[in-house]
Design a protein around this motif. Structure first.
Motif, PDB file in Angstrom:
ATOM      1  N   GLY A 157      40.355  45.905  -9.063  1.00  0.00           N
ATOM      2  CA  GLY A 157      39.323  46.839  -9.970  1.00  0.00           C
ATOM      3  C   GLY A 157      40.797  48.244 -10.429  1.00  0.00           C
ATOM      4  N   ARG A 158      42.049  47.589 -10.146  1.00  0.00           N
ATOM      5  CA  ARG A 158      42.640  48.219 -11.114  1.00  0.00           C
ATOM      6  C   ARG A 158      42.671  48.717 -12.794  1.00  0.00           C
ATOM      7  NH1 ARG A 158      48.084  44.973  -9.753  1.00  0.00           N
ATOM      8  NH2 ARG A 158      47.508  45.962  -8.436  1.00  0.00           N
ATOM      9  N   ILE A 159      42.051  48.036 -13.200  1.00  0.00           N
ATOM     10  CA  ILE A 159      41.869  48.291 -14.625  1.00  0.00           C
ATOM     11  C   ILE A 159      41.008  49.858 -14.614  1.00  0.00           C
ATOM     12  CG2 ILE A 159      40.369  47.790 -17.155  1.00  0.00           C
ATOM     13  CD1 ILE A 159      40.785  45.031 -15.886  1.00  0.00           C
ATOM     14  N   LEU A 160      39.969  50.053 -13.705  1.00  0.00           N
ATOM     15  CA  LEU A 160      39.378  51.056 -13.800  1.00  0.00           C
ATOM     16  C   LEU A 160      39.234  52.214 -13.076  1.00  0.00           C
ATOM     17  CD1 LEU A 160      35.572  49.992 -15.273  1.00  0.00           C
ATOM     18  CD2 LEU A 160      37.541  50.633 -16.507  1.00  0.00           C
ATOM     19  N   GLY A 161      39.077  51.098 -11.421  1.00  0.00           N
ATOM     20  CA  GLY A 161      39.315  51.981 -10.644  1.00  0.00           C
ATOM     21  C   GLY A 161      38.131  51.909 -10.076  1.00  0.00           C
ATOM     22  N   SER A 162      37.631  51.884  -8.254  1.00  0.00           N
ATOM     23  CA  SER A 162      36.501  51.101  -7.718  1.00  0.00           C
ATOM     24  C   SER A 162      35.875  52.319  -8.051  1.00  0.00           C
ATOM     25  CB  SER A 162      36.914  51.145  -6.287  1.00  0.00           C
ATOM     26  OG  SER A 162      37.145  52.405  -5.693  1.00  0.00           O
ATOM     27  N   VAL A 163      35.423  53.357  -8.451  1.00  0.00           N
ATOM     28  CA  VAL A 163      34.216  54.077  -8.258  1.00  0.00           C
ATOM     29  C   VAL A 163      33.677  54.275  -9.573  1.00  0.00           C
ATOM     30  CG1 VAL A 163      33.414  56.476  -8.242  1.00  0.00           C
ATOM     31  CG2 VAL A 163      34.672  55.618  -6.404  1.00  0.00           C
ATOM     32  N   ALA A 164      34.392  53.700 -10.653  1.00  0.00           N
ATOM     33  CA  ALA A 164      34.807  54.367 -11.904  1.00  0.00           C
ATOM     34  C   ALA A 164      34.041  52.378 -12.706  1.00  0.00           C
ATOM     35  CB  ALA A 164      35.927  53.813 -12.813  1.00  0.00           C
ATOM     36  N   ALA A 165      34.370  51.579 -12.428  1.00  0.00           N
ATOM     37  CA  ALA A 165      33.736  50.114 -12.322  1.00  0.00           C
ATOM     38  C   ALA A 165      32.361  50.215 -11.583  1.00  0.00           C
ATOM     39  CB  ALA A 165      35.059  48.855 -11.877  1.00  0.00           C
ATOM     40  N   SER A 166      32.209  50.718 -10.075  1.00  0.00           N
ATOM     41  CA  SER A 166      30.868  50.581  -9.887  1.00  0.00           C
ATOM     42  C   SER A 166      29.897  51.460 -11.144  1.00  0.00           C
ATOM     43  CB  SER A 166      30.870  51.090  -8.271  1.00  0.00           C
ATOM     44  OG  SER A 166      29.467  50.654  -7.876  1.00  0.00           O
ATOM     45  N   VAL A 167      29.852  52.844 -11.104  1.00  0.00           N
ATOM     46  CA  VAL A 167      29.644  53.497 -11.966  1.00  0.00           C
ATOM     47  C   VAL A 167      28.883  52.778 -13.186  1.00  0.00           C
ATOM     48  CG1 VAL A 167      29.152  55.648 -13.431  1.00  0.00           C
ATOM     49  CG2 VAL A 167      30.430  55.744 -10.541  1.00  0.00           C
ATOM     50  N   ALA A 168      29.972  52.269 -14.138  1.00  0.00           N
ATOM     51  CA  ALA A 168      30.532  51.107 -14.959  1.00  0.00           C
ATOM     52  C   ALA A 168      29.145  50.575 -15.101  1.00  0.00           C
ATOM     53  CB  ALA A 168      30.998  51.437 -15.601  1.00  0.00           C
ATOM     54  N   GLN A 169      29.125  50.098 -14.126  1.00  0.00           N
ATOM     55  CA  GLN A 169      28.010  48.624 -13.638  1.00  0.00           C
ATOM     56  C   GLN A 169      26.809  49.199 -13.511  1.00  0.00           C
ATOM     57  OE1 GLN A 169      29.704  45.629 -10.415  1.00  0.00           O
ATOM     58  NE2 GLN A 169      27.398  44.176 -10.395  1.00  0.00           N
ATOM     59  N   HIS A 170      26.519  50.057 -13.174  1.00  0.00           N
ATOM     60  CA  HIS A 170      24.946  50.289 -12.442  1.00  0.00           C
ATOM     61  C   HIS A 170      24.351  51.766 -13.283  1.00  0.00           C
ATOM     62  CE1 HIS A 170      25.399  47.261  -8.987  1.00  0.00           C
ATOM     63  NE2 HIS A 170      26.465  47.070  -8.989  1.00  0.00           N
ATOM     64  N   ALA A 171      25.174  51.948 -13.635  1.00  0.00           N
ATOM     65  CA  ALA A 171      24.974  53.498 -14.328  1.00  0.00           C
ATOM     66  C   ALA A 171      23.489  53.489 -15.894  1.00  0.00           C
ATOM     67  CB  ALA A 171      25.623  54.392 -14.893  1.00  0.00           C
ATOM     68  N   PRO A 172      22.382  54.734 -15.062  1.00  0.00           N
ATOM     69  CA  PRO A 172      21.650  54.444 -16.677  1.00  0.00           C
ATOM     70  C   PRO A 172      21.497  54.501 -17.977  1.00  0.00           C
ATOM     71  CG  PRO A 172      21.038  56.052 -14.808  1.00  0.00           C
ATOM     72  CD  PRO A 172      22.159  55.259 -14.581  1.00  0.00           C
ATOM     73  N   CYS A 173      22.758  55.134 -18.152  1.00  0.00           N
ATOM     74  CA  CYS A 173      23.456  55.856 -19.160  1.00  0.00           C
ATOM     75  C   CYS A 173      24.187  55.877 -19.088  1.00  0.00           C
ATOM     76  CB  CYS A 173      23.373  57.443 -19.045  1.00  0.00           C
ATOM     77  SG  CYS A 173      24.596  57.900 -17.348  1.00  0.00           S
ATOM     78  N   ASP A 174      25.164  56.059 -20.705  1.00  0.00           N
ATOM     79  CA  ASP A 174      26.374  55.644 -21.423  1.00  0.00           C
ATOM     80  C   ASP A 174      27.192  56.179 -19.825  1.00  0.00           C
ATOM     81  OD1 ASP A 174      25.916  54.713 -23.712  1.00  0.00           O
ATOM     82  OD2 ASP A 174      26.014  56.464 -24.683  1.00  0.00           O
ATOM     83  N   VAL A 175      28.998  55.763 -19.482  1.00  0.00           N
ATOM     84  CA  VAL A 175      29.839  56.752 -18.663  1.00  0.00           C
ATOM     85  C   VAL A 175      31.257  56.199 -19.431  1.00  0.00           C
ATOM     86  CG1 VAL A 175      31.427  55.623 -16.419  1.00  0.00           C
ATOM     87  CG2 VAL A 175      28.794  54.761 -16.863  1.00  0.00           C
ATOM     88  N   TYR A 176      31.756  57.743 -19.063  1.00  0.00           N
ATOM     89  CA  TYR A 176      33.040  58.131 -19.567  1.00  0.00           C
ATOM     90  C   TYR A 176      34.207  58.056 -18.422  1.00  0.00           C
ATOM     91  CZ  TYR A 176      35.652  60.385 -23.327  1.00  0.00           C
ATOM     92  OH  TYR A 176      36.860  60.916 -24.364  1.00  0.00           O
ATOM     93  N   ILE A 177      35.343  57.610 -18.933  1.00  0.00           N
ATOM     94  CA  ILE A 177      36.063  57.937 -18.381  1.00  0.00           C
ATOM     95  C   ILE A 177      37.096  57.524 -18.813  1.00  0.00           C
ATOM     96  CG2 ILE A 177      37.552  55.443 -16.645  1.00  0.00           C
ATOM     97  CD1 ILE A 177      35.093  53.661 -16.585  1.00  0.00           C
ATOM     98  N   VAL A 178      37.755  59.185 -17.305  1.00  0.00           N
ATOM     99  CA  VAL A 178      39.115  59.600 -18.244  1.00  0.00           C
ATOM    100  C   VAL A 178      39.930  59.095 -18.293  1.00  0.00           C
ATOM    101  CG1 VAL A 178      39.848  62.274 -18.630  1.00  0.00           C
ATOM    102  CG2 VAL A 178      37.564  61.638 -18.477  1.00  0.00           C
ATOM    103  N   LYS A 179      41.044  58.955 -18.964  1.00  0.00           N
ATOM    104  CA  LYS A 179      41.581  58.272 -18.374  1.00  0.00           C
ATOM    105  C   LYS A 179      42.887  59.654 -17.555  1.00  0.00           C
ATOM    106  CE  LYS A 179      46.255  56.004 -20.554  1.00  0.00           C
ATOM    107  NZ  LYS A 179      46.851  54.415 -19.848  1.00  0.00           N
ATOM    108  N   THR A 180      42.834  58.957 -16.482  1.00  0.00           N
ATOM    109  CA  THR A 180      44.163  60.592 -16.019  1.00  0.00           C
ATOM    110  C   THR A 180      45.147  59.510 -14.621  1.00  0.00           C
ATOM    111  OG1 THR A 180      42.440  60.330 -13.662  1.00  0.00           O
ATOM    112  CG2 THR A 180      41.758  61.757 -15.517  1.00  0.00           C
ATOM    113  N   VAL A 181      45.891  58.797 -14.938  1.00  0.00           N
ATOM    114  CA  VAL A 181      46.877  58.426 -14.556  1.00  0.00           C
ATOM    115  C   VAL A 181      47.154  57.177 -15.455  1.00  0.00           C
ATOM    116  CG1 VAL A 181      45.758  58.653 -12.478  1.00  0.00           C
ATOM    117  CG2 VAL A 181      45.467  56.465 -13.690  1.00  0.00           C
TER     118      VAL A 181
END
Length: 181
Positions: A157-181
């Motif tokens: 999950g290094r590219i996105l993070g585990s929560v972000a990756a899971s949300v992106a995979q299962h979300a019913p809508c667009d996902v915006y991943i904020v680059k924070t690190v």
């Protein structure tokens, strides 16, 4: 508290049906209050997942900015996985403290920190794993966007993070991943 910075979508990762080259155009289309792909009117709900971390605060700041720009309701959401209830008695006074109360207080603190953005903010605390809770709430509200930070970056999950990756995979809508690190 850090300042909400101007929207610069190419510095963040946006996942949706179109390519990265068109992200700025997509975000303008999605958030200008017009209509989404296929002519559907946008549901005006943006959900941001928080956990009390600095990373989540940055994601909330960006989500508030997006919600204001799109005239959307912002749902500041936190998930907790243990439903603990503690009863404290001192003399005649009795306090009941629950995991839900603690989680809600954390989300409320984030909401207070971004209140100056002018966003219409609602706080939600939900029992469950963070990614599952975010996806479920987005489905329930027919949200147009979920915003998360890229925290807890380990292993695959290094590219996105585990929560972000899971949300992106299962979300019913667009996902915006904020680059924070």
């Amino acid at each position: 508290m850090s300042q909400v910075r101007p929207l610069s979508p190419l510095k963040d990762i946006a996942l949706g049906p179109d390519s990265r080259e068109n992200i700025s155009e997509i975000l303008i289309t999605v958030f200008n209050g017009e209509h989404a792909i296929g002519g559907w009117k946008m549901d005006k709900v943006v959900i941001v997942g928080v956990d009390g971390s600095e990373t989540a605060q940055k994601a909330a700041e960006r989500a508030a900015e997006l919600a204001v720009q799109s005239d959307s309701k912002l749902v500041v959401m936190i998930a907790f996985d243990k439903a603990n209830i503690e009863r404290i008695e001192i003399g005649d006074d009795v306090w009941v403290i629950s995991s839900h109360d603690e989680a809600e207080a954390t989300a409320d603190a984030v909401a207070r920190n971004i209140a100056s953005s002018g966003a219409d903010i609602e706080v939600v605390a939900m029992h469950g794993k963070p990614a599952d809770a975010l996806v479920d709430e987005a489905k329930r509200r027919n949200a147009s966007l979920i915003v998360v930070g890229n925290r807890r970056v380990q292993g695959i999950g290094r590219i996105l993070g585990s929560v972000a990756a899971s949300v992106a995979q299962h979300a019913p809508c667009d996902v915006y991943i904020v680059k924070t690190v």
